[in-house]
Scaffold this active site. Sequence first.
Site, mmCIF file in Angstrom:
data_model
loop_
_atom_site.group_PDB
_atom_site.id
_atom_site.type_symbol
_atom_site.label_atom_id
_atom_site.label_comp_id
_atom_site.label_asym_id
_atom_site.label_seq_id
_atom_site.Cartn_x
_atom_site.Cartn_y
_atom_site.Cartn_z
ATOM 1 N N THR A 7 45.418 37.517 49.431
ATOM 2 C CA THR A 7 45.995 38.173 48.254
ATOM 3 C C THR A 7 45.517 39.625 48.151
ATOM 4 O O THR A 7 46.291 40.516 47.774
ATOM 5 C CB THR A 7 45.626 37.385 46.978
ATOM 6 N N GLU B 155 38.569 33.816 39.853
ATOM 7 C CA GLU B 155 39.781 34.391 40.453
ATOM 8 C C GLU B 155 39.566 35.871 40.781
ATOM 9 O O GLU B 155 40.011 36.362 41.833
ATOM 10 C CB GLU B 155 40.949 34.208 39.468
HETATM 11 N N1 HSE Z 1 50.415 38.046 40.874
HETATM 12 C C1 HSE Z 1 49.571 37.871 42.021
HETATM 13 C C2 HSE Z 1 50.072 38.741 43.163
HETATM 14 C C3 HSE Z 1 49.564 36.439 42.407
HETATM 15 O O1 HSE Z 1 51.269 38.702 43.441
HETATM 16 O O2 HSE Z 1 49.276 39.463 43.764
HETATM 17 C C4 HSE Z 1 48.690 36.098 43.581
HETATM 18 O O3 HSE Z 1 48.783 34.717 43.808
#
Ligand code: HSE
Length: 313
Positions: A184, A132
């Site tokens: 992301t 990840e």
């Molecule tokens: N917590 C992370 C974000 C999740 O919001 O960047 C990404 O899936």
Amino acid sequence: MSFSRVETFAPATVANLGVGFDILGLALEGMGDRAIVEFQDDPHIVITDIEGDGGQLPREPQRNVASVSARAFLDCIGEQRGLRIKLIKGLPLSSGLGSSAASAVVTVTALNQLVGAPFSREELLPFCLEGEALVSGYHADNVAPCILGGIVLVAGITVDAIRPLPVPDNMHLALVTPDFPVPTSDARAILPADVSLKSLIHQTGKVAQLIDALHRRDLQALGDAMEGDEVIEPARACLLPLLHEARLTAKRAGAIAVFVGGAGPTLCALCDSATIAEQVASEMKSLYVEAQMGCIAQFTQVDRGGASVLSAD
Ligand code: HSE
């Protein structure tokens, strides 16, 4: 008992439940990824095939989330053999549905089973996090619910920080995923580096309210907390097409609250029945279709099982 070929499934996940950035996530029933993993005598890890990614994911082992997670696992147990990994992606990429976490979890779950399951499911977390981290840094809010199912608090990134939370029986979700990928890493780069003390107090209060609401099975209080995010959603709103309109549409159709799934662009509507969730999903879909934007819409519940072994030979 060890095996020579294992096939596994890992569910979609939604991280951040409105508030709870990087510390709260849940698994979704239905969509997910599959992997088929086999040992080979050659010491390398090979991604033999990836279905369903439109050719977008890297096949080079050092750049692929699945193989990086697998390498962390093999190194930990001192295994000399290499692997052949086939991934079947059921999850759209860069969509806020935890695609990278699912790639990591589905592979590491298979690998653990291949070698006779020496690790508990929680103990798979550090290996999955290595994968990840390749795409979005060390955050466990997708990986942990993907492994375990349910709604999960990850008060850190270590195994002992995982805390399963109660799942209200009448909690239903309608989701819409516009065809507008949001990596992301981009959605994290846009976030403010600092927040004010006032925001900190507000945001902390909403997280506390959310956890209390889950324990009391109070969906109204849960929805209020989910929509209390004053830090992350405002910063990312420019990456989320029709956010405001979709929220209005969902609420007119009976949703209690709408929050952003992960880094987006998926939007999740909290509902208190399957009938309402179906209607909300349908109306959110129509909104995007009318705006000539492709999307996937679904209605579902929280998955309670997490990643699973489908077959082992
Ligand atoms: N917590 C992370 C974000 C999740 O919001 O960047 C990404 O899936």
